[in-house]
Write a protein that holds these residues in place. Sequence first.
Motif, PDB file in Angstrom:
ATOM      1  N   ASP A  29      58.152 -26.281-106.161  1.00  0.00           N
ATOM      2  CA  ASP A  29      58.076 -25.221-105.114  1.00  0.00           C
ATOM      3  C   ASP A  29      59.418 -24.891-104.714  1.00  0.00           C
ATOM      4  O   ASP A  29      60.276 -25.586-104.409  1.00  0.00           O
ATOM      5  N   VAL A  30      59.987 -23.516-105.113  1.00  0.00           N
ATOM      6  CA  VAL A  30      61.202 -23.044-105.073  1.00  0.00           C
ATOM      7  C   VAL A  30      61.697 -22.958-103.575  1.00  0.00           C
ATOM      8  O   VAL A  30      62.819 -22.809-103.164  1.00  0.00           O
ATOM      9  N   THR A  31      60.682 -23.258-102.767  1.00  0.00           N
ATOM     10  CA  THR A  31      60.983 -22.953-101.289  1.00  0.00           C
ATOM     11  C   THR A  31      61.152 -24.513-100.686  1.00  0.00           C
ATOM     12  O   THR A  31      61.533 -24.841 -99.399  1.00  0.00           O
ATOM     13  N   TYR A  32      61.013 -25.481-101.503  1.00  0.00           N
ATOM     14  CA  TYR A  32      61.217 -26.844-101.152  1.00  0.00           C
ATOM     15  C   TYR A  32      62.581 -27.056-101.605  1.00  0.00           C
ATOM     16  O   TYR A  32      63.072 -27.136-102.589  1.00  0.00           O
ATOM     17  N   PRO A  33      63.388 -28.064-100.733  1.00  0.00           N
ATOM     18  CA  PRO A  33      64.669 -28.349-101.071  1.00  0.00           C
ATOM     19  C   PRO A  33      64.919 -29.078-102.284  1.00  0.00           C
ATOM     20  O   PRO A  33      66.013 -28.863-102.932  1.00  0.00           O
TER      21      PRO A  33
ATOM     22  N   SER B 100      72.447 -20.063 -92.304  1.00  0.00           N
ATOM     23  CA  SER B 100      72.009 -19.943 -93.416  1.00  0.00           C
ATOM     24  C   SER B 100      72.755 -20.635 -94.408  1.00  0.00           C
ATOM     25  O   SER B 100      74.145 -20.916 -94.166  1.00  0.00           O
ATOM     26  N   LYS B 101      72.239 -21.028 -95.574  1.00  0.00           N
ATOM     27  CA  LYS B 101      73.217 -21.735 -96.776  1.00  0.00           C
ATOM     28  C   LYS B 101      74.282 -20.852 -97.113  1.00  0.00           C
ATOM     29  O   LYS B 101      75.272 -21.281 -97.570  1.00  0.00           O
TER      30      LYS B 101
ATOM     31  N   HIS C 160      63.943 -28.551-105.091  1.00  0.00           N
ATOM     32  CA  HIS C 160      64.211 -27.568-106.416  1.00  0.00           C
ATOM     33  C   HIS C 160      65.806 -27.513-106.369  1.00  0.00           C
ATOM     34  O   HIS C 160      66.347 -27.332-107.621  1.00  0.00           O
ATOM     35  N   ARG C 161      66.544 -27.269-105.232  1.00  0.00           N
ATOM     36  CA  ARG C 161      67.750 -27.017-105.365  1.00  0.00           C
ATOM     37  C   ARG C 161      68.703 -28.082-105.793  1.00  0.00           C
ATOM     38  O   ARG C 161      69.805 -27.848-106.767  1.00  0.00           O
TER      39      ARG C 161
END
Length: 329
Positions: free
Chosen positions: A296-300, A25-26, A302-303
């Motif tokens: 998409d907040v589930t796609y990298p 996990s991150k 976004h981070r």
Amino acid sequence: MDFNLDETQRELKQLAADVLSKEGSKEGDEERLWQAGLLSVCVPEAAGGAGLGPVEMAVVLREVGARAAPVPALPVLAGQLLMARHAAPDRQPPPGARLTLALREPGVPLAGPPRTTAREVSGGWEVSGRKTGVLHPDGAGVLVTADEGLFLVESVAGTPEHTSTGEPAATIVLDAAPAERVAGPEGARDAVQLFMAAAAAQASGVLAGALELTTGYIKQRKQFGRALAEFQAVTMQIADVYIAGRALDVAMWSAAWRLAEGLPAEQDLALAAYQVGEAVKALYTCQHLHGGLGLDVTYPLHRYFAQAKHLSHLLGGADAQLDLIGALV
């Protein structure tokens, strides 16, 4: 300066990359970094650390940014390096201590003179003022810039702030708070400069990571039977992102090297901080090239976008850096 990393710096870079690339996990990134000693590299050797300096700090932070890792490496490493430079040997934080920095004040540029005041009292010092954007305020202590220098204050409660990354931050109000004087005004200036270098280093990694992600995407994503990378307009846009990354790299490494050598670094730091603002524009291009997927907040991606905005905000934005550059030249 020589932009090539020496053997120690290359090994540090590889170790950080390996640790942050491990599965898990991150949220576990921070623990793995501590275990590998990467968040203690700026603690003096006598206190149990590696005793490394600004360039090595930048090496680690660039790898953190390249993976948009949600870890408190920026305030921890900059705080440790400040203590290593200015605090007495018996006052060095042990490896594992999470220090943070309180530098910004409402309505005052990051590199401007602090309005926070300090006065000497019987048995020590007291600090009064208001600081914003204090990252991870629940650490072992807060290094505060004031008119009389740099002070260490025990962790204080604050009002939570919203950040684009969700990273814990707060506004703290110091009202005659007991403090330990770490250094004079030169320490306060050093705190701002190391923070600017640290933020620029992490932003450099963020843009590099986003560029790698985007180039991989446009090579495999097809429209009209052709990969996006084959379209001239797309190649020109991704080239602009590459140029933004190189401009930030040059300014950041130059600033870190000058800090390590004890040379004036104000202009290099201001330019690097300005290029962090340009990195945010480059992230918009990366978003555009990804189409709707980039949002998409589930796609990298976004981070990366969130971290770039966060780091630019911490530095005060591009306009503030242009004002600073104008004042310096």
